[in-house]
Write an enzyme that holds these catalytic residues in place. Structure first.
Site, PDB file in Angstrom:
ATOM      1  N   ASN A  42       3.918   4.245 -11.408  1.00 33.90           N
ATOM      2  CA  ASN A  42       3.623   2.861 -11.751  1.00 33.90           C
ATOM      3  C   ASN A  42       2.271   2.763 -12.447  1.00 33.90           C
ATOM      4  O   ASN A  42       1.338   3.514 -12.151  1.00 33.90           O
ATOM      5  CB  ASN A  42       3.710   1.936 -10.523  1.00 33.90           C
ATOM      6  CG  ASN A  42       2.891   2.373  -9.334  1.00 33.90           C
ATOM      7  OD1 ASN A  42       2.667   3.564  -9.119  1.00 33.90           O
ATOM      8  ND2 ASN A  42       2.442   1.423  -8.550  1.00 33.90           N
ATOM      9  N   GLU A  55       9.911   3.701 -12.088  1.00 26.51           N
ATOM     10  CA  GLU A  55      11.286   4.006 -12.527  1.00 26.51           C
ATOM     11  C   GLU A  55      11.438   3.753 -14.026  1.00 26.51           C
ATOM     12  O   GLU A  55      12.050   4.537 -14.755  1.00 26.51           O
ATOM     13  CB  GLU A  55      12.294   3.115 -11.772  1.00 26.51           C
ATOM     14  CG  GLU A  55      12.339   3.346 -10.274  1.00 26.51           C
ATOM     15  CD  GLU A  55      11.378   2.455  -9.489  1.00 26.51           C
ATOM     16  OE1 GLU A  55      10.253   2.193  -9.969  1.00 26.51           O
ATOM     17  OE2 GLU A  55      11.748   2.034  -8.391  1.00 26.51           O
TER      18      GLU A  55
HETATM   19  N1  THU Z   1       6.671  -0.679  -7.996  1.00 22.86           N
HETATM   20  C1  THU Z   1       7.309   0.376  -8.594  1.00 22.86           C
HETATM   21  O1  THU Z   1       6.677   1.191  -9.292  1.00 22.86           O
HETATM   22  N2  THU Z   1       8.651   0.485  -8.407  1.00 22.86           N
HETATM   23  C2  THU Z   1       9.402  -0.384  -7.685  1.00 22.86           C
HETATM   24  O2  THU Z   1      10.620  -0.340  -7.722  1.00 22.86           O
HETATM   25  C3  THU Z   1       8.719  -1.341  -6.806  1.00 22.86           C
HETATM   26  C4  THU Z   1       7.338  -1.687  -7.223  1.00 22.86           C
HETATM   27  C5  THU Z   1       5.226  -0.809  -8.194  1.00 22.86           C
HETATM   28  C6  THU Z   1       4.819  -1.961  -9.072  1.00 22.86           C
HETATM   29  C7  THU Z   1       3.410  -2.227  -8.586  1.00 22.86           C
HETATM   30  O3  THU Z   1       2.522  -1.362  -9.275  1.00 22.86           O
HETATM   31  C8  THU Z   1       3.431  -1.805  -7.120  1.00 22.86           C
HETATM   32  O4  THU Z   1       4.592  -1.011  -6.962  1.00 22.86           O
HETATM   33  C9  THU Z   1       3.486  -2.970  -6.139  1.00 22.86           C
HETATM   34  O5  THU Z   1       4.503  -3.837  -6.455  1.00 22.86           O
END
Ligand code: THU
Length: 130
Positions: A42, A55
């Site tokens: 992320n 993802e």
């Molecule tokens: N996040 C992801 O990378 N994938 C997900 O499916 C859920 C949320 C990240 C986005 C943000 O940086 C952090 O998790 C909190 O929401």
């Protein structure tokens, strides 16, 4: 490819998470049709809404070098209850992977595989646009 290899790739990707605002670090790895693996983490922004999930970063990386479809995806978060993909990512995973296994894992050896059709039942996709 065995699940462990994909989980390990997602664990490694998670190391690069840029998550200074949420401190919620996520790693993902997708396997392309030919077995190649693309990883993502992320990436957050001070303008919170610009954040992109692990993802989608992994999928965009594969698509951007010419991949068309992926066979499975692993998502790693350090939570006791395994973290599933968010709603937006479910739609994108469906677009480029379809009804594939989604491997959810944490850092302590816990994992579970769920099918995309379970995570996104009655999905909207290109078949409705005909
Ligand atoms: N996040 C992801 O990378 N994938 C997900 O499916 C859920 C949320 C990240 C986005 C943000 O940086 C952090 O998790 C909190 O929401």
């Amino acid at each position: 490819m065995d699940n462990e290899k994909l989980i390990k790739a997602a664990i490694d990707a998670r190391e690069n998470a840029y998550a200074p605002y949420s401190n919620f670090r996520v790693g993902a790895a997708v396997e392309a049709e030919n077995g190649d693996i693309y990883i993502g983490c992320n990436v957050e922004s001070a303008s919170y809404g610009l954040t992109v999930c692990a993802e989608r970063v992994a999928i965009w990386k594969g698509i951007s070098v010419g991949e068309k479809r992926f066979k499975q995806i692993a998502v790693v978060v350090d939570t006791e209850e395994l973290t599933p993909p968010c709603g937006v990512c479910r739609q994108i995973i469906w677009e480029f992977c379809g009804d594939v296994p989604v491997i959810l894992a944490n850092l302590h050896g816990k994992s579970e595989t769920v099918m995309m059709s379970e995570l996104l039942p009655r999905a909207f996709d290109s078949k409705f646009l005909k």
